[in-house]
Motif scaffolding. Structure first.
Motif, PDB file in Angstrom:
ATOM      1  N   MET A  44       0.822  -1.203   0.000  1.00  0.00           N
ATOM      2  CA  MET A  44       0.000   0.000   0.000  1.00  0.00           C
ATOM      3  C   MET A  44       0.857   1.254   0.000  1.00  0.00           C
ATOM      4  SD  MET A  44      -2.906   1.255   2.724  1.00  0.00           S
ATOM      5  CE  MET A  44      -1.683   1.754   3.922  1.00  0.00           C
ATOM      6  N   THR A  45       1.879   1.287   0.861  1.00  0.00           N
ATOM      7  CA  THR A  45       2.744   2.462   0.940  1.00  0.00           C
ATOM      8  C   THR A  45       3.497   2.682  -0.364  1.00  0.00           C
ATOM      9  OG1 THR A  45       3.030   2.053   3.317  1.00  0.00           O
ATOM     10  CG2 THR A  45       4.583   3.564   2.262  1.00  0.00           C
ATOM     11  N   ALA A  46       3.972   1.577  -0.956  1.00  0.00           N
ATOM     12  CA  ALA A  46       4.726   1.704  -2.208  1.00  0.00           C
ATOM     13  C   ALA A  46       3.832   2.207  -3.337  1.00  0.00           C
ATOM     14  CB  ALA A  46       5.348   0.362  -2.586  1.00  0.00           C
ATOM     15  N   VAL A  47       2.613   1.703  -3.399  1.00  0.00           N
ATOM     16  CA  VAL A  47       1.708   2.179  -4.441  1.00  0.00           C
ATOM     17  C   VAL A  47       1.376   3.650  -4.243  1.00  0.00           C
ATOM     18  CG1 VAL A  47      -0.618   1.962  -5.374  1.00  0.00           C
ATOM     19  CG2 VAL A  47       0.743  -0.067  -4.966  1.00  0.00           C
ATOM     20  N   VAL A  48       1.139   4.042  -2.986  1.00  0.00           N
ATOM     21  CA  VAL A  48       0.887   5.459  -2.705  1.00  0.00           C
ATOM     22  C   VAL A  48       2.106   6.292  -3.083  1.00  0.00           C
ATOM     23  CG1 VAL A  48       0.451   7.148  -0.898  1.00  0.00           C
ATOM     24  CG2 VAL A  48      -0.785   4.987  -0.886  1.00  0.00           C
ATOM     25  N   GLY A  49       3.300   5.826  -2.670  1.00  0.00           N
ATOM     26  CA  GLY A  49       4.517   6.582  -2.952  1.00  0.00           C
ATOM     27  C   GLY A  49       4.818   6.653  -4.435  1.00  0.00           C
ATOM     28  N   ILE A  50       4.745   5.508  -5.130  1.00  0.00           N
ATOM     29  CA  ILE A  50       5.028   5.507  -6.570  1.00  0.00           C
ATOM     30  C   ILE A  50       3.991   6.335  -7.315  1.00  0.00           C
ATOM     31  CG2 ILE A  50       5.126   4.029  -8.610  1.00  0.00           C
ATOM     32  CD1 ILE A  50       6.339   1.855  -6.844  1.00  0.00           C
ATOM     33  N   VAL A 342       8.447   1.302   6.305  1.00  0.00           N
ATOM     34  CA  VAL A 342       9.866   1.453   5.957  1.00  0.00           C
ATOM     35  C   VAL A 342      10.172   0.743   4.642  1.00  0.00           C
ATOM     36  CG1 VAL A 342      12.222   0.900   6.673  1.00  0.00           C
ATOM     37  CG2 VAL A 342      10.574   1.757   8.353  1.00  0.00           C
ATOM     38  N   LEU A 343       9.650  -0.458   4.486  1.00  0.00           N
ATOM     39  CA  LEU A 343       9.877  -1.203   3.251  1.00  0.00           C
ATOM     40  C   LEU A 343       9.242  -0.494   2.055  1.00  0.00           C
ATOM     41  CD1 LEU A 343      10.981  -3.744   1.885  1.00  0.00           C
ATOM     42  CD2 LEU A 343       8.819  -4.898   2.445  1.00  0.00           C
ATOM     43  N   GLY A 344       8.044   0.033   2.243  1.00  0.00           N
ATOM     44  CA  GLY A 344       7.370   0.753   1.162  1.00  0.00           C
ATOM     45  C   GLY A 344       8.110   2.003   0.749  1.00  0.00           C
ATOM     46  N   ILE A 345       8.655   2.743   1.728  1.00  0.00           N
ATOM     47  CA  ILE A 345       9.444   3.939   1.405  1.00  0.00           C
ATOM     48  C   ILE A 345      10.690   3.555   0.619  1.00  0.00           C
ATOM     49  CG2 ILE A 345      10.829   5.799   2.408  1.00  0.00           C
ATOM     50  CD1 ILE A 345       8.805   5.932   4.690  1.00  0.00           C
ATOM     51  N   GLY A 346      11.322   2.461   1.025  1.00  0.00           N
ATOM     52  CA  GLY A 346      12.519   2.011   0.309  1.00  0.00           C
ATOM     53  C   GLY A 346      12.215   1.635  -1.132  1.00  0.00           C
ATOM     54  N   VAL A 347      11.105   0.914  -1.351  1.00  0.00           N
ATOM     55  CA  VAL A 347      10.715   0.525  -2.708  1.00  0.00           C
ATOM     56  C   VAL A 347      10.400   1.758  -3.548  1.00  0.00           C
ATOM     57  CG1 VAL A 347       8.952  -0.675  -4.059  1.00  0.00           C
ATOM     58  CG2 VAL A 347       9.910  -1.748  -2.014  1.00  0.00           C
ATOM     59  N   THR A 348       9.693   2.704  -2.949  1.00  0.00           N
ATOM     60  CA  THR A 348       9.351   3.927  -3.681  1.00  0.00           C
ATOM     61  C   THR A 348      10.598   4.700  -4.085  1.00  0.00           C
ATOM     62  OG1 THR A 348       7.246   4.124  -2.498  1.00  0.00           O
ATOM     63  CG2 THR A 348       8.117   6.117  -3.528  1.00  0.00           C
ATOM     64  N   THR A 349      11.522   4.849  -3.143  1.00  0.00           N
ATOM     65  CA  THR A 349      12.748   5.593  -3.435  1.00  0.00           C
ATOM     66  C   THR A 349      13.557   4.929  -4.535  1.00  0.00           C
ATOM     67  OG1 THR A 349      12.825   6.335  -1.124  1.00  0.00           O
ATOM     68  CG2 THR A 349      14.850   6.541  -2.416  1.00  0.00           C
ATOM     69  N   ALA A 359      11.172  11.389  -5.503  1.00  0.00           N
ATOM     70  CA  ALA A 359      10.643  10.366  -4.589  1.00  0.00           C
ATOM     71  C   ALA A 359       9.767  11.037  -3.543  1.00  0.00           C
ATOM     72  CB  ALA A 359      11.787   9.603  -3.925  1.00  0.00           C
ATOM     73  N   ILE A 360       8.476  10.738  -3.576  1.00  0.00           N
ATOM     74  CA  ILE A 360       7.515  11.381  -2.679  1.00  0.00           C
ATOM     75  C   ILE A 360       6.638  10.319  -2.031  1.00  0.00           C
ATOM     76  CG2 ILE A 360       5.559  12.966  -2.518  1.00  0.00           C
ATOM     77  CD1 ILE A 360       6.707  14.500  -4.861  1.00  0.00           C
ATOM     78  N   VAL A 361       6.661  10.282  -0.710  1.00  0.00           N
ATOM     79  CA  VAL A 361       5.750   9.438   0.057  1.00  0.00           C
ATOM     80  C   VAL A 361       4.986  10.362   0.994  1.00  0.00           C
ATOM     81  CG1 VAL A 361       5.495   7.529   1.669  1.00  0.00           C
ATOM     82  CG2 VAL A 361       7.297   7.448  -0.067  1.00  0.00           C
ATOM     83  N   PRO A 362       3.704  10.596   0.767  1.00  0.00           N
ATOM     84  CA  PRO A 362       2.952  11.540   1.607  1.00  0.00           C
ATOM     85  C   PRO A 362       2.973  11.127   3.070  1.00  0.00           C
ATOM     86  CG  PRO A 362       1.706  10.920  -0.355  1.00  0.00           C
ATOM     87  CD  PRO A 362       2.889  10.000  -0.293  1.00  0.00           C
ATOM     88  N   ALA A 363       2.993  12.123   3.930  1.00  0.00           N
ATOM     89  CA  ALA A 363       2.997  11.850   5.367  1.00  0.00           C
ATOM     90  C   ALA A 363       1.735  11.095   5.786  1.00  0.00           C
ATOM     91  CB  ALA A 363       3.112  13.158   6.150  1.00  0.00           C
ATOM     92  N   TRP A 364       0.617  11.397   5.124  1.00  0.00           N
ATOM     93  CA  TRP A 364      -0.617  10.711   5.503  1.00  0.00           C
ATOM     94  C   TRP A 364      -0.533   9.217   5.196  1.00  0.00           C
ATOM     95  CZ3 TRP A 364      -3.173   7.884   1.916  1.00  0.00           C
ATOM     96  CH2 TRP A 364      -2.986   8.203   0.554  1.00  0.00           C
ATOM     97  N   ALA A 365       0.266   8.854   4.205  1.00  0.00           N
ATOM     98  CA  ALA A 365       0.386   7.438   3.862  1.00  0.00           C
ATOM     99  C   ALA A 365       1.133   6.676   4.945  1.00  0.00           C
ATOM    100  CB  ALA A 365       1.093   7.284   2.518  1.00  0.00           C
ATOM    101  N   THR A 366       2.224   7.249   5.459  1.00  0.00           N
ATOM    102  CA  THR A 366       2.987   6.581   6.506  1.00  0.00           C
ATOM    103  C   THR A 366       2.190   6.529   7.813  1.00  0.00           C
ATOM    104  OG1 THR A 366       4.082   8.681   7.057  1.00  0.00           O
ATOM    105  CG2 THR A 366       5.171   7.263   5.472  1.00  0.00           C
ATOM    106  N   ALA A 367       1.639   7.685   8.192  1.00  0.00           N
ATOM    107  CA  ALA A 367       0.855   7.701   9.430  1.00  0.00           C
ATOM    108  C   ALA A 367      -0.403   6.860   9.295  1.00  0.00           C
ATOM    109  CB  ALA A 367       0.486   9.141   9.795  1.00  0.00           C
ATOM    110  N   GLY A 368      -1.049   6.940   8.134  1.00  0.00           N
ATOM    111  CA  GLY A 368      -2.261   6.173   7.918  1.00  0.00           C
ATOM    112  C   GLY A 368      -2.008   4.682   7.886  1.00  0.00           C
ATOM    113  N   GLY A 369      -0.857   4.263   7.318  1.00  0.00           N
ATOM    114  CA  GLY A 369      -0.533   2.838   7.285  1.00  0.00           C
ATOM    115  C   GLY A 369      -0.381   2.256   8.677  1.00  0.00           C
TER     116      GLY A 369
END
Length: 400
Positions: A44-50, A342-349, A359-369
């Motif tokens: 989910m985080t990676a899809v949001v970030g990508i 953390v894994l999702g942020i790494g994949v996105t980056t 490389a953008i991962v919204p704060a709401w995605a990390t907190a929401g996850g």
């Protein structure tokens, strides 16, 4: 007669410590369960970030294409005759709140541009001559291939900037000292050559002179034939709705206003598609994580019946047993949620770096996850916790 003993109170730190002890006794199972949650949240985080990174890249490209550019031009009156914009049209348009920049051009009728004064008048090469305001390049996103744009001084004198097509047809490839063209029976010095302008292709085949120079040398009346405006993206439709009435309050029906760029519609459609994709994938990830937590906690209750009976026999209340297993469920979910983020942020980056995207991962995605895993973990762990709390001490201790 002595008072009955009261059960010891468990503070928050005690609850966390007891819950952590339950997880440490089964590290492999906890790791595998947390890994299942982490993979779902990472997806989910990676899809949001990508998606956010892709959207940022798309926004950058669409901004370069001018999704917020609108043009205003005179139309026709009720009798089909060509109308004109009032002299006050430009300052009035600039007063519209969301409008950020305004610039205009005016086509000079009967004024042609030639390479020399020896070329027959009929051989115009389909080139036009227009008066241009100083802010035109910034408004339409035009760039210079050579030379400079008009300034406050040169706009008053016989200086001209050629569009890309006009320069090519006139055989001028660079701005050299003293190179001139014949504009309306007068020699003008070429000070610049524009690169092709995707947003305003009509400028490519034009010779552009200063607003004041047009008034001085060609009796220009100051009436604009095209007004270019840029406004804030969120208000493009609102600005378009009032442009005609603002430019010509007495006859708004005689004003033509361009529709927003197709690129803006494409961006809005892309945003909706991304949102739907994120909601669907996020729901699946949370469902998988919740099932994993529930499965782990139910098995844990079945395997630890004797431990539950012993604690009840030693005085632990049903509420304390419930808190113990509920805290284990929440800690297990938190471990998976944090690891997944953390894994999702790494994949996105990594993916953004390979595509040269920001490389953008919204704060709401990390907190929401993390928050979502805690909520789902709490719900999934509630039944096993209640089941553990309801076990009678004798029943639990009698379990082999």
């Amino acid at each position: 007669m002595s008072a009955p003993l009261q059960p010891a109170r468990l503070f928050l730190t005690d609850v966390v410590r007891v819950g952590g002890t339950g997880l440490r006794t089964r590290p492999l199972r906890v790791f595998l369960s947390a890994l299942g949650i982490a993979i779902g949240i990472a997806a989910m985080t990676a899809v949001v970030g990508i998606s956010s990174s892709s959207r940022a890249e798309l926004d950058r490209q669409l901004a370069a294409l001018g999704t917020n550019l609108l043009t205003v031009a005179p139309g026709n009156d009720l009798f089909g005759e060509s109308s004109s914009l009032p002299d006050e049209a430009i300052p009035m348009i600039s007063r519209i709140g969301p409008v950020t920049v305004v610039a205009a051009t005016a086509k000079l009728s009967g004024v042609r541009v030639y390479r020399s004064d020896q070329i027959p008048a009929a051989q115009t090469g389909s080139l036009t001559t227009s008066a241009a305001q100083l802010g035109l390049p910034a408004t339409v996103g035009a760039e210079l291939a050579d030379g400079v744009w008009l300034n406050a001084a040169t706009a008053r004198y016989p200086a001209v900037v050629l569009g890309a097509t006009a320069a090519r047809r006139l055989g001028i490839t660079a701005v050299n000292d003293g190179v001139q063209v014949y504009v309306g029976r007068r020699w003008f010095t070429v000070v610049g050559i524009l690169a092709p302008v995707p947003l305003a292709p009509e400028l490519d085949s034009a010779a552009l002179i200063g607003w004041e120079a047009a008034k001085t040398y060609f009796d220009f009346d100051g009436a604009a034939t095209t007004v270019y405006t840029r406004s804030k993206d969120a208000y493009v439709e609102d600005v378009r709705a009032v442009l005609a009435a603002t430019a010509n309050p007495q006859a708004p029906n005689e004003v033509k206003v361009s529709r927003p760029s197709d690129a803006l519609a494409a961006r809005q459609a892309t945003d909706k598609t991304f949102t739907g994709l994120l909601l669907g994938l996020g729901a699946v990830a949370l469902l998988v994580g919740g099932v994993g937590v529930a499965n782990t906690m139910v098995i844990s209750v079945l395997e630890r019946r004797s431990e539950i009976g012993l604690r009840r026999a030693l005085g632990a209340t049903r509420g304390q047993i419930l808190l113990q297993f509920l805290s284990e469920s929440l800690l297990l979910s938190a471990l998976g949620g944090v690891g997944g983020v953390v894994l999702g942020i790494g994949v996105t980056t990594l993916y953004a770096a390979t595509r040269d995207w920001p490389a953008i991962v919204p704060a709401w995605a990390t907190a929401g996850g993390i928050a979502a895993t805690l909520v789902i973990g709490g719900i999934a762990g509630l039944y096993p916790a209640v089941r553990a709390a309801r076990l009678a001490p004798t029943e639990a201790l009698s379990t082999p």
